[in-house]
Motif scaffolding. Sequence first.
Motif, short mmCIF file in Angstrom:
data_model
loop_
_atom_site.label_atom_id
_atom_site.label_comp_id
_atom_site.label_asym_id
_atom_site.label_seq_id
_atom_site.Cartn_x
_atom_site.Cartn_y
_atom_site.Cartn_z
N ASN A 77 0.55 -18.43 -38.07
CA ASN A 77 0.15 -18.44 -39.48
C ASN A 77 0.96 -17.42 -40.27
OD1 ASN A 77 -1.72 -20.30 -38.67
ND2 ASN A 77 -3.49 -18.96 -38.90
N ILE A 78 0.98 -17.59 -41.58
CA ILE A 78 1.74 -16.70 -42.45
C ILE A 78 0.78 -15.95 -43.35
CG2 ILE A 78 3.51 -16.54 -44.24
CD1 ILE A 78 4.77 -19.05 -43.15
N LEU A 79 0.95 -14.64 -43.41
CA LEU A 79 0.19 -13.78 -44.30
C LEU A 79 1.08 -13.49 -45.50
CD1 LEU A 79 -2.67 -12.49 -44.01
CD2 LEU A 79 -1.51 -10.40 -43.26
N PRO A 84 -0.65 -11.47 -57.89
CA PRO A 84 -0.59 -10.00 -57.91
C PRO A 84 -1.66 -9.32 -57.08
CG PRO A 84 -0.32 -10.90 -60.12
CD PRO A 84 -0.71 -12.04 -59.24
N ARG A 85 -2.85 -9.94 -56.96
CA ARG A 85 -3.94 -9.29 -56.23
C ARG A 85 -4.54 -10.16 -55.13
NH1 ARG A 85 -9.12 -10.18 -59.16
NH2 ARG A 85 -8.78 -11.69 -60.84
N THR A 86 -3.80 -11.18 -54.71
CA THR A 86 -4.32 -12.14 -53.75
C THR A 86 -3.44 -12.24 -52.52
OG1 THR A 86 -5.26 -13.44 -55.55
CG2 THR A 86 -5.10 -14.50 -53.42
N ILE A 87 -4.08 -12.18 -51.36
CA ILE A 87 -3.41 -12.41 -50.08
C ILE A 87 -4.09 -13.59 -49.41
CG2 ILE A 87 -2.68 -11.40 -47.88
CD1 ILE A 87 -3.50 -8.68 -49.04
N VAL A 88 -3.31 -14.45 -48.78
CA VAL A 88 -3.89 -15.53 -48.00
C VAL A 88 -3.23 -15.58 -46.63
CG1 VAL A 88 -4.35 -16.90 -50.07
CG2 VAL A 88 -2.28 -17.35 -48.74
N TRP A 98 -7.93 -17.80 -44.54
CA TRP A 98 -8.48 -16.49 -44.93
C TRP A 98 -7.86 -16.10 -46.27
CZ3 TRP A 98 -6.18 -11.62 -45.73
CH2 TRP A 98 -7.08 -10.55 -45.87
N LYS A 99 -8.66 -15.39 -47.08
CA LYS A 99 -8.17 -15.00 -48.40
C LYS A 99 -8.82 -13.68 -48.81
CE LYS A 99 -8.12 -16.70 -53.21
NZ LYS A 99 -8.51 -17.85 -54.09
N TRP A 100 -8.02 -12.82 -49.43
CA TRP A 100 -8.53 -11.59 -50.03
C TRP A 100 -8.06 -11.52 -51.47
CZ3 TRP A 100 -12.05 -7.92 -49.31
CH2 TRP A 100 -11.99 -6.79 -50.11
N GLU A 101 -8.99 -11.29 -52.37
CA GLU A 101 -8.66 -11.11 -53.78
C GLU A 101 -9.16 -9.74 -54.22
OE1 GLU A 101 -9.00 -13.42 -58.08
OE2 GLU A 101 -9.91 -14.28 -56.28
N ALA A 102 -8.23 -8.85 -54.51
CA ALA A 102 -8.58 -7.48 -54.88
C ALA A 102 -9.21 -7.44 -56.26
CB ALA A 102 -7.34 -6.59 -54.84
N LYS A 103 -10.23 -6.61 -56.40
CA LYS A 103 -10.93 -6.43 -57.68
C LYS A 103 -11.08 -4.94 -57.95
CE LYS A 103 -13.47 -10.76 -57.05
NZ LYS A 103 -14.81 -11.38 -56.92
N HIS A 115 0.60 -4.86 -52.95
CA HIS A 115 2.03 -4.97 -52.63
C HIS A 115 2.31 -4.82 -51.14
CE1 HIS A 115 3.15 -4.90 -56.90
NE2 HIS A 115 2.19 -4.00 -57.03
N GLY A 116 1.41 -4.17 -50.40
CA GLY A 116 1.63 -3.97 -48.98
C GLY A 116 0.38 -4.32 -48.19
N PHE A 117 0.56 -5.01 -47.04
CA PHE A 117 -0.58 -5.39 -46.21
C PHE A 117 -0.09 -5.60 -44.79
CE2 PHE A 117 1.02 -8.89 -48.79
CZ PHE A 117 1.45 -9.81 -47.85
N GLN A 118 -1.01 -5.59 -43.85
CA GLN A 118 -0.64 -5.66 -42.44
C GLN A 118 -1.83 -6.15 -41.62
OE1 GLN A 118 0.32 -1.77 -40.98
NE2 GLN A 118 1.08 -2.45 -39.01
N ARG A 119 -1.62 -7.16 -40.77
CA ARG A 119 -2.64 -7.60 -39.85
C ARG A 119 -2.62 -6.65 -38.65
NH1 ARG A 119 -5.00 -12.44 -39.34
NH2 ARG A 119 -5.33 -12.08 -41.58
#
Length: 324
Positions: A77-79, A84-88, A98-103, A115-119
């Motif tokens: 899978n691809i992360l 601007p505030r959403t990772i899938v 899976w999805k994360w939306e920053a608030k 801008h930066g994230f890591q599994r």
Amino acid sequence: MKRIMIASLTALVGLSSLVVARADKPAAAAAHDSTVTHRLVVQDKGRVLILSPTGQIEWETPCNYTSHDISVLPNGNILLNTGPRTIVEMTPKKEIVWKWEAKPKAPYNGAVEVHGFQRLKNGNTMIGETGNLRIIEVDKDNAIVKEIPLTVDHESPHRDTRLVRKLDNGHYLVAHEGDGKIREYDDKGAVVWTYALDLVGQPETGGHDGHGINVFGVVRLKNGNTMIAGGNNNRVFEVTPEGKTVWSVERDELPGIHLCWITNLEVLPNGNVVFGNSHAGPNNPQIVEVSRDKKVVWTLKNWDILGNDVVAVQILDVKGKVLR
């Protein structure tokens, strides 16, 4: 938010058989090993692509956002950023699992960006949130299991941080673009190491093709030194824990290649360094691989399918542990 499954995404494009030529070096560029090619995932020009070593588009999906980070997970899978505030997390079949939306976190009520994230190895996802001035770790059900405050001198929801990485010792290494500093935090948020960029004797100039200290990315090496993607510092370089520069590739040091905004950063098992060269214009490659003796090993220069903002990249065909 519970893990979600969407059967398909509208307007997604299927696997493409389009063939694109691997770009040759310009006449004035440094010679490199023409036998070295790489399979990679890359985002630019409104889409995420997986390119074969010969330049074929193996897979693609729309992404109308300039991603600053990306990774292909061990399960395939691809992360990726989709806004601007959403990772899938997206499967090869383009299902979002899976999805994360920053608030904004009260009392803050302004913009938030990622801008930066890591599994992580435990399955959680580490996320740097600008605006909120924090790093969080969230589980598969989007419960925040850890929160680490960030120290920022010049607050900006767009430029607080760029790439963020969790280290094997549990610390966090953060590129603070607006501050022009690398900070290492312990697991409570205390700053335990700082490196401040300087202008290396050159005048500060504006624009994406200018010169400054807006740092982009950072990797901790096995020897304890730190490799830095300098952003508009126009160079990639290695510093000791004491802050001494012991290796660097400067803006016009590679024959025929002008470095501009240095973005993605990977250190291969053989010591070679792969980095993105964003905003450098069509006379220059978008991605460069150099050996530790500063020989150009490989470049990607393809202005047919990629543009001037190649930032999110991962090399996929290297055996062994790649630091990124």
